[in-house]
Motif scaffolding. Structure first.
Motif: not given
Length: 136
Positions: A75, A89, A104-105, A107-108, A110
């Motif tokens: 990430a 993104k 997004t997931n 990078l976070s 998750r």
């Protein structure tokens, strides 16, 4: 019989390079390199350039031992590449075919990056796929 020392030999006697074993020695060696660079600039004479190379190698060896770098997470690598390429993104998603929500997931934290997405991202960013593999 008197032997004339070469310029490099004279510098070695003056600077006495040795393996760096403490923060104090590290600081002293850094100061020596900075002094040489300030004095001679980007194109020092041959002997001084060789001494700078030797001292820099000793500094690097100490720093690698004392301050090991960890490999960035997948990430973190992705975030860095997005920032370095100055893209969004959404632009990465469109160019790679990876859903924006997946990016997004990742990078976070998750979600992990799938093998297929690793290949797509590596091609898009022109990097080795290993950049997106977690450290083992």
């Amino acid at each position: 019989m008197v032997t004339k020392l070469s310029a490099y030999d004279s510098l070695l006697l003056k600077y006495k390079p040795r393996p760096i074993r403490s923060q104090r020695e590290h600081r002293r060696t850094l100061q020596q390199v900075e002094q040489l660079i300030r004095r001679y600039g980007p194109h020092p004479p041959r002997a001084e350039g060789e001494l700078i190379a030797v001292l820099s190698t000793l500094i690097e060896s100490y720093e690698v031992d004392q301050f090991p770098r960890r490999k960035p997470s997948p990430a973190e690598a992705l975030a860095h590449l997005i920032d370095a390429k100055q893209v969004t993104k959404a632009e990465v998603a469109q160019a790679t075919g990876i859903p924006r929500s997946t990016i997004t997931n990742v990078l976070s934290g998750r979600r992990q990056i799938s093998k297929d997405n690793i290949s797509r991202l590596a091609r898009y960013f022109c990097v080795d796929p290993g950049v997106f593999l977690p450290e083992v």
